[in-house]
Scaffold this motif. Sequence first.
Motif, PDB file in Angstrom:
ATOM      1  N   ASP A  97     -75.613   7.865  65.060  1.00 10.75           N
ATOM      2  CA  ASP A  97     -74.806   8.754  65.880  1.00 10.75           C
ATOM      3  C   ASP A  97     -73.321   8.592  65.548  1.00 10.75           C
ATOM      4  O   ASP A  97     -72.871   7.490  65.242  1.00 10.75           O
ATOM      5  N   ASP A 120     -77.868  10.677  70.085  1.00 10.49           N
ATOM      6  CA  ASP A 120     -79.191  11.077  69.563  1.00 10.49           C
ATOM      7  C   ASP A 120     -79.084  12.290  68.656  1.00 10.49           C
ATOM      8  O   ASP A 120     -79.885  13.234  68.740  1.00 10.49           O
ATOM      9  N   ASP A 122     -79.890  13.004  65.698  1.00 12.56           N
ATOM     10  CA  ASP A 122     -81.036  13.394  64.878  1.00 12.56           C
ATOM     11  C   ASP A 122     -82.070  14.191  65.664  1.00 12.56           C
ATOM     12  O   ASP A 122     -82.716  15.089  65.134  1.00 12.56           O
ATOM     13  N   THR A 123     -82.245  13.882  66.940  1.00 15.27           N
ATOM     14  CA  THR A 123     -83.302  14.511  67.733  1.00 15.27           C
ATOM     15  C   THR A 123     -82.773  15.392  68.866  1.00 15.27           C
ATOM     16  O   THR A 123     -83.556  16.054  69.536  1.00 15.27           O
ATOM     17  N   SER A 124     -81.466  15.396  69.077  1.00 14.03           N
ATOM     18  CA  SER A 124     -80.889  16.120  70.204  1.00 14.03           C
ATOM     19  C   SER A 124     -81.107  17.630  70.099  1.00 14.03           C
ATOM     20  O   SER A 124     -80.842  18.245  69.064  1.00 14.03           O
ATOM     21  N   ASP A 125     -81.553  18.233  71.198  1.00 11.73           N
ATOM     22  CA  ASP A 125     -81.686  19.694  71.264  1.00 11.73           C
ATOM     23  C   ASP A 125     -80.326  20.359  71.484  1.00 11.73           C
ATOM     24  O   ASP A 125     -80.187  21.569  71.284  1.00 11.73           O
ATOM     25  N   HIS A 128     -77.981  22.032  67.457  1.00 10.59           N
ATOM     26  CA  HIS A 128     -79.001  22.825  66.776  1.00 10.59           C
ATOM     27  C   HIS A 128     -78.333  23.862  65.876  1.00 10.59           C
ATOM     28  O   HIS A 128     -77.102  24.025  65.878  1.00 10.59           O
ATOM     29  N   GLN A 187     -80.465  22.733  58.448  1.00 10.14           N
ATOM     30  CA  GLN A 187     -80.883  21.480  59.054  1.00 10.14           C
ATOM     31  C   GLN A 187     -79.680  20.573  59.265  1.00 10.14           C
ATOM     32  O   GLN A 187     -78.562  20.888  58.857  1.00 10.14           O
ATOM     33  N   ASN A 192     -83.683  15.432  54.407  1.00 11.73           N
ATOM     34  CA  ASN A 192     -84.311  16.737  54.567  1.00 11.73           C
ATOM     35  C   ASN A 192     -84.506  17.484  53.254  1.00 11.73           C
ATOM     36  O   ASN A 192     -85.457  18.246  53.102  1.00 11.73           O
ATOM     37  N   TRP A 271     -92.364  12.961  58.202  1.00 15.37           N
ATOM     38  CA  TRP A 271     -92.111  13.310  59.596  1.00 15.37           C
ATOM     39  C   TRP A 271     -93.329  12.908  60.424  1.00 15.37           C
ATOM     40  O   TRP A 271     -94.459  13.224  60.070  1.00 15.37           O
ATOM     41  N   ALA A 273     -95.487  12.796  64.041  1.00 14.94           N
ATOM     42  CA  ALA A 273     -95.712  13.589  65.251  1.00 14.94           C
ATOM     43  C   ALA A 273     -96.895  13.008  66.023  1.00 14.94           C
ATOM     44  O   ALA A 273     -97.914  12.616  65.426  1.00 14.94           O
TER      45      ALA A 273
END
Length: 302
Positions: A97, A120, A122-125, A128, A187, A192, A271, A273
């Motif tokens: 971060d 966060d 990398d994962t924060s909504d 975007h 992205q 990536n 990735w 899941a």
Amino acid sequence: RPRGALGDGYETLAEVLARAGYQTAGVVSGPYLRRIHGLTQGIEWLQDESASAVAPRAHSDVTNPAMERGLIEFVELRREKGRPFFLFAYFWDPHFDFLPPAPYDAMFVGPDTERIDVHDFDTSDTIHAGIPQSQLDFVLAQYAGEIRATDELLGRFFEVLRARGLWDDSLVIVTADHGEEFFDHGQKGHKNNLYAETVNVPLLVKYPRGVGPPRGTRDARLASLVDVMPTVLDVANVAPAQRPATRLDGRSLLAEPDPDRPVFFELLSTWYAQRGSEIDADTEQWSAVRRGYEKLIVHAPR
């Protein structure tokens, strides 16, 4: 990989230099530079107290102060005078971060910038691809703040080397393992793809006096991180690694430039899941080659 480790069949730069009589030391703050991952094998004195093993903590920690203390400790207390030394430093703070301390958190924030939560990353909504430019500018300002803070730390450490009479005769290389994407190709972060924003990194070389090109020279040749080890060994006049698994693909930057030389890239992105009680892994294979201003990228989802 979180549980990966470098095999013993490979010989690191630290091992090669240690065999030639160098004192080898490392000060690191990245989680994958801890001893269990093997990348620091050959380093006699390693200070990794700020290298967290837990990814969330590693991303939120501010580690530069501990890094600076470790570097100064080696130079002033641990260094064996009269013996050549190899010092490896890995700075984690410019990695997300992006949480620079004051005053760097405000240094690049403009009047039209809208502050948002950058935790966060990398994962924060919140962060975007459709984020307003004013908010993205704040993210970029925090990234720039992390870089500036690290840059000034390096400047202070270089002054320590000068004060101890070590600067003029030392080879100093500053580089990075990757860049960051901020939705240039849709992205964020890295791991990536192999586009320029994640594989183009700085490479600054300060040669010992009497070696290399004149001060301030900008070399336009296409170079790669695989050239760092051959360059160090060339300047130190040390023979390359002896183990068969360690084949040097790079070439010394002191060699004449080869305008037709290709540079290769590869990336295996994984990735994870959660699907019910199972954790599935999806992978993507990326390969690329660049020669001059032409670049070919091959993307093969699995």
